[in-house]
Scaffold this motif. Structure first.
Motif, mmCIF file in Angstrom:
data_model
loop_
_atom_site.group_PDB
_atom_site.id
_atom_site.type_symbol
_atom_site.label_atom_id
_atom_site.label_comp_id
_atom_site.label_asym_id
_atom_site.label_seq_id
_atom_site.Cartn_x
_atom_site.Cartn_y
_atom_site.Cartn_z
ATOM 1 N N UNK A 1 35.344 38.450 42.150
ATOM 2 C CA UNK A 1 35.900 37.405 43.015
ATOM 3 C C UNK A 1 36.974 36.562 42.328
ATOM 4 N N UNK A 2 37.005 36.544 40.988
ATOM 5 C CA UNK A 2 37.970 35.700 40.289
ATOM 6 C C UNK A 2 39.385 36.223 40.453
ATOM 7 N N UNK A 3 40.340 35.346 40.787
ATOM 8 C CA UNK A 3 41.750 35.754 40.746
ATOM 9 C C UNK A 3 42.108 36.097 39.292
ATOM 10 N N UNK A 4 43.077 36.975 39.102
ATOM 11 C CA UNK A 4 43.446 37.419 37.765
ATOM 12 C C UNK A 4 43.825 36.255 36.855
ATOM 13 N N UNK A 5 44.575 35.289 37.362
ATOM 14 C CA UNK A 5 44.996 34.169 36.517
ATOM 15 C C UNK A 5 43.804 33.346 36.050
ATOM 16 N N UNK A 6 42.777 33.221 36.895
ATOM 17 C CA UNK A 6 41.565 32.486 36.512
ATOM 18 C C UNK A 6 40.793 33.280 35.462
ATOM 19 N N UNK A 7 40.621 34.580 35.691
ATOM 20 C CA UNK A 7 39.907 35.417 34.725
ATOM 21 C C UNK A 7 40.627 35.424 33.380
ATOM 22 N N UNK A 8 41.954 35.438 33.404
ATOM 23 C CA UNK A 8 42.728 35.426 32.166
ATOM 24 C C UNK A 8 42.539 34.117 31.409
ATOM 25 N N UNK A 9 42.543 33.006 32.124
ATOM 26 C CA UNK A 9 42.324 31.713 31.472
ATOM 27 C C UNK A 9 40.907 31.618 30.907
ATOM 28 N N UNK A 10 39.934 32.183 31.630
ATOM 29 C CA UNK A 10 38.556 32.206 31.121
ATOM 30 C C UNK A 10 38.456 33.076 29.871
ATOM 31 N N UNK A 11 39.128 34.230 29.867
ATOM 32 C CA UNK A 11 39.154 35.087 28.681
ATOM 33 C C UNK A 11 39.665 34.313 27.473
ATOM 34 N N UNK A 12 40.772 33.602 27.650
ATOM 35 C CA UNK A 12 41.360 32.839 26.544
ATOM 36 C C UNK A 12 40.392 31.779 26.033
ATOM 37 N N UNK A 13 39.684 31.136 26.939
ATOM 38 C CA UNK A 13 38.739 30.089 26.522
ATOM 39 C C UNK A 13 37.521 30.694 25.825
ATOM 40 N N UNK A 14 37.031 31.816 26.328
ATOM 41 C CA UNK A 14 35.905 32.486 25.659
ATOM 42 C C UNK A 14 36.324 32.852 24.238
#
Length: 126
Positions: free
Chosen positions: A101-114
Motif C-alpha cells: 500500500x505504500x507509495x514508492x516515495x514513502x517506502x523510499x523515505x522509510x528505507x532511508x530511515x531504517x
C-alpha cells in the motif's frame, strides 16, 4: 565502551511531508539484528527492490495516525514468527498487503530511515 542496542526498541519517525503538520503519521522504526542490517547493506546496490522490501517490512514495527484515502485508520499488522523476506529470515515483518500500500516515495523515505537508525559502517561490513 561498547553499547548494545535492543532489537525490541523503536525510534519514532515522521515523513518529511508530515513535518510540522497538526496530526502527522508517526512510524516506529525498529532496530534490526546485525545480520539483517548487513543483508540490506549488501543487496542495496545490486537489488534495490529486494533491499527496499526487506528494510521496510523488517524495520517498520508500527505507526500512529495512518489513514487511508477515506480517512479510515489503517491498523499495523505484523506477521507472526519468522518469515523469509528479500532472501533473509525476518521476525514479525510487516504484512505484504500493508507493504504494497505504500507509495514508492514513502517506502523510499522509510528505507532511508531504517538504514539511518541501523547504521552499518564499512568497518561493520568487514
Amino acid at each position: 565502551m561498547v553499547l548494545f542496542r535492543s532489537t525490541k526498541e523503536s525510534v519514532p519517525f515522521t515523513l518529511k511531508q508530515d513535518a510540522g503538520t497538526d496530526a502527522p503519521t508517526v512510524f516506529h522504526i525498529r532496530a534490526l539484528p546485525l545480520r539483517l542490517s548487513l543483508r540490506v547493506a549488501d543487496i542495496i546496490t545490486d537489488n534495490w527492490t529486494a533491499a527496499l522490501e526487506l528494510a521496510v517490512r523488517a524495520g517498520v514495527g508500527g505507526w500512529d495516525n495512518l489513514n487511508d484515502t477515506n480517512g479510515e485508520a489503517i491498523e499495523c499488522k505484523l506477521m507472526t514468527g519468522k518469515v523469509m523476506v528479500g532472501g533473509a529470515q525476518v521476525s514479525a515483518p510487516l504484512t505484504d498487503d500493508l507493504f504494497q500500500m505504500f507509495p514508492l516515495r514513502v517506502a523510499t523515505e522509510l528505507l532511508k530511515e531504517v538504514m539511518r537508525v541501523n547504521q552499518v559502517s564499512e568497518e561493520d561490513q568487514g
